[in-house]
Scaffold this motif. Structure first.
Motif, PDB file in Angstrom:
ATOM      1  N   ALA A 216      36.803  39.670  26.065  1.00 52.36           N
ATOM      2  CA  ALA A 216      37.318  40.186  24.796  1.00 52.36           C
ATOM      3  C   ALA A 216      38.191  39.159  24.063  1.00 52.36           C
ATOM      4  CB  ALA A 216      38.090  41.482  25.032  1.00 52.36           C
ATOM      5  N   GLY A 217      38.191  37.913  24.547  1.00 57.03           N
ATOM      6  CA  GLY A 217      38.790  36.843  23.757  1.00 57.03           C
ATOM      7  C   GLY A 217      40.130  36.314  24.203  1.00 57.03           C
ATOM      8  N   ALA A 218      40.669  36.817  25.315  1.00 61.99           N
ATOM      9  CA  ALA A 218      41.981  36.337  25.754  1.00 61.99           C
ATOM     10  C   ALA A 218      41.823  35.157  26.708  1.00 61.99           C
ATOM     11  CB  ALA A 218      42.748  37.460  26.447  1.00 61.99           C
ATOM     12  N   ARG A 219      42.848  34.320  26.760  1.00 63.27           N
ATOM     13  CA  ARG A 219      42.921  33.316  27.815  1.00 63.27           C
ATOM     14  C   ARG A 219      43.529  34.020  29.014  1.00 63.27           C
ATOM     15  NH1 ARG A 219      43.593  27.049  26.181  1.00 63.27           N
ATOM     16  NH2 ARG A 219      41.399  26.993  25.593  1.00 63.27           N
ATOM     17  N   SER A 220      42.738  34.158  30.063  1.00 65.03           N
ATOM     18  CA  SER A 220      43.191  34.987  31.170  1.00 65.03           C
ATOM     19  C   SER A 220      43.136  34.233  32.482  1.00 65.03           C
ATOM     20  CB  SER A 220      42.323  36.245  31.263  1.00 65.03           C
ATOM     21  OG  SER A 220      40.963  35.880  31.413  1.00 65.03           O
ATOM     22  N   MET A 221      43.983  34.637  33.394  1.00 62.76           N
ATOM     23  CA  MET A 221      44.036  33.964  34.697  1.00 62.76           C
ATOM     24  C   MET A 221      44.451  34.910  35.813  1.00 62.76           C
ATOM     25  SD  MET A 221      47.686  31.883  34.548  1.00 62.76           S
ATOM     26  CE  MET A 221      48.270  32.054  36.232  1.00 62.76           C
ATOM     27  N   THR A 222      44.120  34.491  37.028  1.00 61.58           N
ATOM     28  CA  THR A 222      44.669  35.124  38.210  1.00 61.58           C
ATOM     29  C   THR A 222      44.969  34.026  39.209  1.00 61.58           C
ATOM     30  OG1 THR A 222      44.396  36.847  39.894  1.00 61.58           O
ATOM     31  CG2 THR A 222      42.454  35.543  39.364  1.00 61.58           C
ATOM     32  N   SER A 223      45.742  34.359  40.219  1.00 53.51           N
ATOM     33  CA  SER A 223      46.037  33.383  41.256  1.00 53.51           C
ATOM     34  C   SER A 223      45.995  34.088  42.595  1.00 53.51           C
ATOM     35  CB  SER A 223      47.418  32.779  41.022  1.00 53.51           C
ATOM     36  OG  SER A 223      47.686  31.820  42.015  1.00 53.51           O
ATOM     37  N   THR A 224      45.426  33.412  43.584  1.00 52.74           N
ATOM     38  CA  THR A 224      45.272  34.048  44.883  1.00 52.74           C
ATOM     39  C   THR A 224      45.196  32.999  45.974  1.00 52.74           C
ATOM     40  OG1 THR A 224      44.019  35.737  46.063  1.00 52.74           O
ATOM     41  CG2 THR A 224      42.740  34.153  44.770  1.00 52.74           C
ATOM     42  N   SER A 225      44.838  33.452  47.174  1.00 51.14           N
ATOM     43  CA  SER A 225      44.569  32.539  48.272  1.00 51.14           C
ATOM     44  C   SER A 225      43.310  33.045  48.985  1.00 51.14           C
ATOM     45  CB  SER A 225      45.780  32.474  49.205  1.00 51.14           C
ATOM     46  OG  SER A 225      45.618  31.400  50.101  1.00 51.14           O
ATOM     47  N   GLY A 226      42.948  32.402  50.066  1.00 52.91           N
ATOM     48  CA  GLY A 226      41.667  32.658  50.717  1.00 52.91           C
ATOM     49  C   GLY A 226      41.167  34.099  50.770  1.00 52.91           C
ATOM     50  N   PRO A 227      41.927  35.032  51.356  1.00 47.44           N
ATOM     51  CA  PRO A 227      41.422  36.401  51.449  1.00 47.44           C
ATOM     52  C   PRO A 227      41.113  36.997  50.072  1.00 47.44           C
ATOM     53  CG  PRO A 227      43.283  36.108  52.926  1.00 47.44           C
ATOM     54  CD  PRO A 227      43.195  34.847  52.103  1.00 47.44           C
ATOM     55  N   GLY A 228      41.920  36.659  49.099  1.00 47.54           N
ATOM     56  CA  GLY A 228      41.690  37.141  47.736  1.00 47.54           C
ATOM     57  C   GLY A 228      40.434  36.541  47.138  1.00 47.54           C
ATOM     58  N   ILE A 229      40.219  35.263  47.415  1.00 41.65           N
ATOM     59  CA  ILE A 229      39.009  34.601  46.907  1.00 41.65           C
ATOM     60  C   ILE A 229      37.767  35.299  47.470  1.00 41.65           C
ATOM     61  CG2 ILE A 229      37.650  32.484  47.276  1.00 41.65           C
ATOM     62  CD1 ILE A 229      39.475  32.193  44.912  1.00 41.65           C
ATOM     63  N   SER A 230      37.827  35.641  48.761  1.00 42.33           N
ATOM     64  CA  SER A 230      36.681  36.342  49.353  1.00 42.33           C
ATOM     65  C   SER A 230      36.420  37.652  48.617  1.00 42.33           C
ATOM     66  CB  SER A 230      36.946  36.637  50.831  1.00 42.33           C
ATOM     67  OG  SER A 230      36.988  35.438  51.563  1.00 42.33           O
ATOM     68  N   LEU A 231      37.488  38.385  48.320  1.00 44.60           N
ATOM     69  CA  LEU A 231      37.309  39.661  47.622  1.00 44.60           C
ATOM     70  C   LEU A 231      36.763  39.472  46.212  1.00 44.60           C
ATOM     71  CD1 LEU A 231      40.488  41.686  48.635  1.00 44.60           C
ATOM     72  CD2 LEU A 231      38.127  42.151  49.259  1.00 44.60           C
ATOM     73  N   MET A 232      37.015  38.345  45.614  1.00 43.04           N
ATOM     74  CA  MET A 232      36.594  38.126  44.228  1.00 43.04           C
ATOM     75  C   MET A 232      35.134  37.706  44.101  1.00 43.04           C
ATOM     76  SD  MET A 232      39.924  36.210  42.665  1.00 43.04           S
ATOM     77  CE  MET A 232      41.545  37.018  42.715  1.00 43.04           C
ATOM     78  N   ALA A 233      34.456  37.619  45.238  1.00 41.04           N
ATOM     79  CA  ALA A 233      33.114  37.036  45.225  1.00 41.04           C
ATOM     80  C   ALA A 233      32.156  37.713  44.252  1.00 41.04           C
ATOM     81  CB  ALA A 233      32.538  37.054  46.632  1.00 41.04           C
ATOM     82  N   GLU A 234      32.104  39.046  44.253  1.00 42.16           N
ATOM     83  CA  GLU A 234      31.111  39.708  43.413  1.00 42.16           C
ATOM     84  C   GLU A 234      31.373  39.434  41.931  1.00 42.16           C
ATOM     85  OE1 GLU A 234      30.920  43.983  43.468  1.00 42.16           O
ATOM     86  OE2 GLU A 234      28.828  43.973  42.792  1.00 42.16           O
ATOM     87  N   PHE A 235      32.631  39.548  41.558  1.00 41.17           N
ATOM     88  CA  PHE A 235      32.985  39.289  40.165  1.00 41.17           C
ATOM     89  C   PHE A 235      32.747  37.828  39.768  1.00 41.17           C
ATOM     90  CE2 PHE A 235      35.663  43.206  39.371  1.00 41.17           C
ATOM     91  CZ  PHE A 235      35.009  43.564  38.210  1.00 41.17           C
ATOM     92  N   ALA A 236      32.932  36.922  40.739  1.00 43.23           N
ATOM     93  CA  ALA A 236      32.707  35.512  40.432  1.00 43.23           C
ATOM     94  C   ALA A 236      31.259  35.302  39.983  1.00 43.23           C
ATOM     95  CB  ALA A 236      33.023  34.651  41.643  1.00 43.23           C
ATOM     96  N   GLY A 237      30.354  36.014  40.640  1.00 44.20           N
ATOM     97  CA  GLY A 237      28.947  35.923  40.260  1.00 44.20           C
ATOM     98  C   GLY A 237      28.694  36.510  38.885  1.00 44.20           C
ATOM     99  N   LEU A 238      29.369  37.610  38.580  1.00 39.51           N
ATOM    100  CA  LEU A 238      29.233  38.210  37.250  1.00 39.51           C
ATOM    101  C   LEU A 238      29.729  37.234  36.177  1.00 39.51           C
ATOM    102  CD1 LEU A 238      28.710  40.742  35.388  1.00 39.51           C
ATOM    103  CD2 LEU A 238      31.123  41.284  35.719  1.00 39.51           C
ATOM    104  N   GLY A 239      30.881  36.630  36.453  1.00 40.43           N
ATOM    105  CA  GLY A 239      31.445  35.676  35.497  1.00 40.43           C
ATOM    106  C   GLY A 239      30.505  34.511  35.244  1.00 40.43           C
ATOM    107  N   TYR A 240      29.888  34.049  36.319  1.00 39.23           N
ATOM    108  CA  TYR A 240      28.951  32.926  36.203  1.00 39.23           C
ATOM    109  C   TYR A 240      27.710  33.338  35.420  1.00 39.23           C
ATOM    110  CZ  TYR A 240      25.304  29.627  37.678  1.00 39.23           C
ATOM    111  OH  TYR A 240      24.273  28.725  37.690  1.00 39.23           O
ATOM    112  N   PHE A 241      27.143  34.498  35.773  1.00 40.87           N
ATOM    113  CA  PHE A 241      25.855  34.899  35.207  1.00 40.87           C
ATOM    114  C   PHE A 241      25.998  35.437  33.775  1.00 40.87           C
ATOM    115  CE2 PHE A 241      21.866  37.711  35.719  1.00 40.87           C
ATOM    116  CZ  PHE A 241      21.029  36.660  35.372  1.00 40.87           C
ATOM    117  N   ALA A 242      27.069  36.189  33.545  1.00 38.30           N
ATOM    118  CA  ALA A 242      27.270  36.731  32.196  1.00 38.30           C
ATOM    119  C   ALA A 242      28.034  35.735  31.317  1.00 38.30           C
ATOM    120  CB  ALA A 242      28.009  38.066  32.267  1.00 38.30           C
TER     121      ALA A 242
END
Lengths: 345, 613
Positions: free
Chosen positions: B295-321
């Motif tokens: 929707a146009g914002a500069r957005s961020m998150t910060s995490t570490s390993g376990p969080g990165i694992s949880l973000m996997a599905e969305f990471a694919g969405l971000g890449y593909f969409a």
């Protein structure tokens, strides 16, 4: 009790209903979801919402496909399974001037998406959250969802022996400020509810029973058309008067309850039950539990709170969307960096 | 009592005092976490810095709130080396639990300062011992009993200062800065420093060779941790939506970002031009990032390993969409929960391909706090330019420790908001197709929700789509999108931060590293040159996908050692996938993965063995 005059050719922003239509539905013929899409189109049209000012959100499942079938002029985001709430949260933070309508299903909300759903309710995120609820997973050919009633039977003969999650009770308890249940086949009630939902600021949670004609519309299903027609018990008849429509005069004030919405319009509940007060959380939950015990499906607006701050109100955001703030606002000056560097020496 | 213990030390001290060790040793302060030693250690670090001596500090802490052993190591290095050293020469033993093992770990000729009741002298006769009656000194300057635990730490600052000849006026300044404008707190703490100093002056006889002397190597420099630097980079990149979930060691990145936003991004009317949301989990955090980016914002998150694992599905969405967003990963050790307060570089491979299907991601790899600032800033430009999630991988060592640095430069270029069509653009164009490659750079144009034009809308989805963003299951339409994404990723090699040729001597053997390995590697290469008269080329990688210079570097060397802090040679593996077979066989690994930051000596020894030096 219809309050609108017959639909004009264009609405008050000059758009014909055609401009609110979407792509051709690929859902099964007779699917309750299609009827809901139709009501969304009618409500947005009648309320004169500018399609470009709407964000349509969804998760994954039959229901989540439906935003493609209404309002093609609105941006749409079909996200991942059970995660519509978080994507919606981000989107509304980027642009809180938009109207947001999300369509989810019972699996997408009450099973895989339960974690995000409850937090969305808790935040009172300004959006209309519709659950197209058929108690069954359609796209994977008919497994029970968590809203399937105990004792209901699948086509395959399997009986559900776990209790259903009542998304309405949950929403009321957790902080949604407009909670109702309707039936996809009840044109009048659903339309009035949706129109009021558009006027509300805060989380509107509508659980719309929407029978699955393919996997869950048979003898033994408690979310079939037949079951609903026999067990649907409206607690209130709804009339919604948008602020730009002629105010309807009701002749029997003793039996109505008017709720003033955020944009100055009003929602009129015609009480079929004595003393039903949609502002009383505890009574609303009790009513839902009582009717559940009796095997009735209550429909209507169970709870409304027009005073509570929405999530974006609490964040105290500037009026202009965050996503459109200019660089002069978002990037601090060189003097600020110099100041920071000095403090770190 | 003190003098009696010093007899033996005196003899030793005689010889070592002849070869004074100035500005080149480490101080290891052993405490328990929750005892409030952070301020004391910070004062010591900043005082050495204030004397113009290059210095670094490392906090080795447990995953615990209070009561477990913690070590803080301060390294002074006239040569500017800031990596961890395997051994420390000066021990301040404040933790009775670990005191014995702490003193046993010291090299011969080292120094131990400890509470006299511990009687550590019994364990080592080759270490200079300075017993100190901490409780007695503390009680005298701190009448309030409940504050003594804290104030006690300032006493060791005074003792260390006197023994190592730190400048008391610089210490006074550091204490002042530490406690800002609170005069009473300053008085109490500086009083304790002074009491420790006076005790050492009166009762201890200097027996060891270690000393800090004024230099001029830190003028104009700053001290900051990597997480704060990343947060600063994000703020100067104009971040507007921050969604996160608490996790060590990334939490302080968000705290730093949030503090700056509250300070510098509130309008005169008191309205926020940002939103910081503590999400219910990392899935929600990254979902919010993508929703906001869409929707146009500069957005961020910060995490570490376990969080990165949880973000996997969305990471694919971000890449593909093709949705922009910035995801920081302050790496800690894995697998699973691993050691949450220990460092590693072991998320590289999983992040590069995070999510199912053919997914790959752009990763930025800062190698210093200055690069934390610069690359985190660049990440936002790249995310919107390339329309994809950008991962910034740092690690606990960089993120949570204090590093000396050149000052950060104000960004020279305006924010690059990428390809966005406005209503006016659409009036001219008539229509647009979201995923069409109109410019030949494999990047389409997007519109933002709310754009007032009846052709602005498109349908974003993670399901198969064609160039008009319509749903598809047609092979040729799917292929077109997938191949364009591949071209886009290929083009990114030229857009991401280029590698830096840190050492260019024309050697046959080369080394490649990224991130915090740089600190130890630079020191090691100096050491290798000094010891073996072997000079080695060194290329530092700063991003994935790999720039062509990386291919050239490998091609121009006979053997290339990849030095990294993980077990499975993850950077080497990624390079192997990228390089032609005849180049890939040149790669060798030097690995370090015990949870502690890599040190120079380990690299030197491994390199010497492998190279037969």
């Amino acid at each position: 009790m219809a309050t609108s005059t017959p639909a004009p050719k264009v609405n008050h922003i000059g758009l014909p209903v055609l401009e609110y239509r979407g792509g051709k539905s690929t859902l099964c013929a007779g699917c309750g979801h299609n009827a809901i899409s139709e009501r969304i189109i009618d409500a947005m049209y009648e309320m004169g919402v500018e399609p470009e000012r709407v964000m349509k959100m969804s998760g994954i499942g039959c229901s989540s496909k439906s935003p493609a079938y209404f309002m093609s002029r609105s941006h749409s985001f079909n996200s991942v399974h059970g995660r519509m709430p978080s994507v919606s949260t981000g989107a509304i933070l980027a642009n809180h001037t938009m109207t947001m309508l999300g369509v989810s299903g019972d699996g997408d909300t009450a099973s895989i998406g339960m974690g995000q759903f409850v937090h969305l309710l808790r935040r009172n995120l300004p959006m209309i959250y519709i659950i197209e609820d058929n108690g069954v997973y359609g796209l994977t050919k008919g497994q029970f969802s968590a809203t399937a009633d105990i004792g209901s039977k699948l086509k395959t003969g399997i009986v559900n022996d776990l209790p259903a999650i009542d998304t309405c009770s949950l929403a009321i308890q957790l902080g949604a400020t407009f909670v109702g249940r309707s039936f996809s086949g009840d044109k009048k009630q659903l339309l009035a509810m949706l129109k009021a939902a558009i006027a509300h600021k805060g989380t509107v949670m509508l659980d719309v029973i929407s029978p699955c004609v393919t996997f869950n519309d048979h003898e033994g299903s408690t979310k079939s058309y037949k079951f609903m027609q026999e067990h649907d018990e409206p607690i209130n008849e709804l009339g919604f008067v948008a602020s730009f429509e002629d105010i309807h005069v009701d002749y029997d004030p003793g039996t109505t309850y008017d709720v003033e919405m955020h944009d100055g319009s009003s929602l009129r509940l015609r009480k079929l039950r004595e003393d039903y007060d949609p502002t009383d959380k505890i009574k609303a939950v009790q009513l839902l539990m009582d009717s559940h015990a009796k095997g009735e499906v209550l429909t209507g607006v169970f709870y409304i709170d027009t005073q509570k701050s929405s999530f974006t109100d609490l964040l105290n955001l500037v009026d202009e969307p965050l996503g459109q703030q200019p660089e002069s606002v978002t990037r601090p000056s060189k003097a600020v960096l110099d100041q920071l560097m000095t403090s770190l020496q | 009592m003190a003098t009696g213990d010093l007899v033996l030390g005196q003899e030793q001290g005689q010889s070592s005092a002849q070869q004074r060790v100035v500005n080149d040793f480490s101080i290891n302060v052993a405490t328990v976490n929750g005892s409030g030693s952070q301020s004391a250690n910070s004062v010591l670090l900043k005082s050495i810095f204030g004397m113009g001596v290059p210095v670094s500090g490392k906090n080795l802490f447990p995953s615990n709130i209070a009561g477990l052993p913690t070590w803080y190591t301060i390294r002074a290095s006239k040569d500017g080396y800031v990596a961890r050293k395997r051994v420390s020469e000066v021990l301040v033993a404040m933790n009775p639990e670990t005191a014995k093992s702490d003193i046993l770990a010291l090299p011969a000729g080292a120094v131990a300062i400890y509470d006299e009741s511990l009687n550590l002298k019994q364990y080592r006769d080759d270490v200079v011992c300075y017993p100190v009656p901490f409780d007695k000194i503390t009680a005298a300057v701190c009448p309030e009993a409940k504050l003594r635990k804290l104030v006690r730490n300032m006493v060791y600052v005074g003792v260390v200062a006197q023994l190592l000849s730190l400048d008391l006026t610089v210490i006074e300044q550091s204490v002042k800065k530490q406690f800002a404008k609170k005069q009473k707190v300053f008085d109490l703490n500086y009083g304790a420093v002074k009491a420790g100093f006076d005790f050492a002056q009166e009762k201890l006889v200097k027996q060891d060779p270690y000393a800090i002397e004024h230099m001029n190597q830190t003028a104009g420099k700053i001290i900051i941790d990597g997480n704060a630097a990343c947060g600063m980079g994000a703020v100067f990149a104009g971040v507007t939506v921050v969604a996160w979930y608490p996790i060590t060691p990334s939490t302080s990145l968000i705290e730093a970002t949030s503090d700056l936003l509250k300070k510098f991004r509130v309008t005169p009317e008191g309205k926020a031009t940002f939103a910081v949301i503590q999400a219910e989990d990392e899935l929600a955090a990254v979902g919010m990032v993508l929703g906001a980016g869409w929707a146009g914002a500069r957005s961020m998150t910060s995490t570490s390993g376990p969080g990165i694992s949880l973000m996997a599905e969305f990471a694919g969405l971000g890449y593909f969409a093709e949705i922009p967003g910035v995801i920081f990963d302050v790496q800690r050790t894995g697998p699973s929960t691993g050691m949450p307060t220990r460092t590693s570089q072991a998320d590289l491979l999983s992040t590069a391909f995070l999510s199912h299907g053919d997914t790959k991601h752009i990763i930025l790899l800062p190698g210093s706090v200055k690069e934390c600032f610069e690359l985190s800033h660049d990440a936002f430009d790249l995310a919107e330019r390339i329309q994809t999630p950008i991962f910034v991988l740092t690690d606990l060592d960089l993120g949570m420790n204090n590093w000396m640095s050149e000052q950060f430069d104000y960004p020279e270029t305006p924010l690059d908001r990428g390809k966005i069509l406005t209503a006016e653009d659409l009036n001219k164009l008539g229509s647009f197709a979201r995923y069409k490659d109109v410019d030949g750079d494999a990047i389409g144009w997007r519109t933002l929700p709310g754009t007032r034009h009846n052709k602005a809308a498109y349908f974003t989805r993670g399901s198969g789509h064609n160039e008009s963003a319509g749903y598809t299951e047609k092979p040729e339409e799917y292929l077109a999108v997938m191949d364009r994404l591949s071209r886009k990723f290929e083009n990114a090699r030229k857009l991401v931060p280029a590698p830096i040729l840190e050492r260019n001597v024309g050697s046959k053997v080369g080394v490649i590293a990224f991130g915090t390995t740089d600190f130890a590697l630079k020191e090691s290469l100096d050491e290798i040159k000094k010891r073996y008269n072997v000079d080695v080329d060194y290329l530092r990688i700063r991003a994935y996908p790999f720039a062509h210079e990386i291919h050239d570097f490998v091609a121009s060397h006979e053997r290339v050692y990849i030095v990294e802090q993980n077990r499975d040679a993850q950077l080497l593996s990624l390079l192997k996938l990228d390089l032609p077979a005849e180049q890939a066989v040149k790669l060798r690994s030097i690995l370090h993965y015990n949870g502690l930051p890599i040190d120079a000596l380990s690299i030197t020894e491994e390199f010497a063995t492998r190279e037969g030096l």
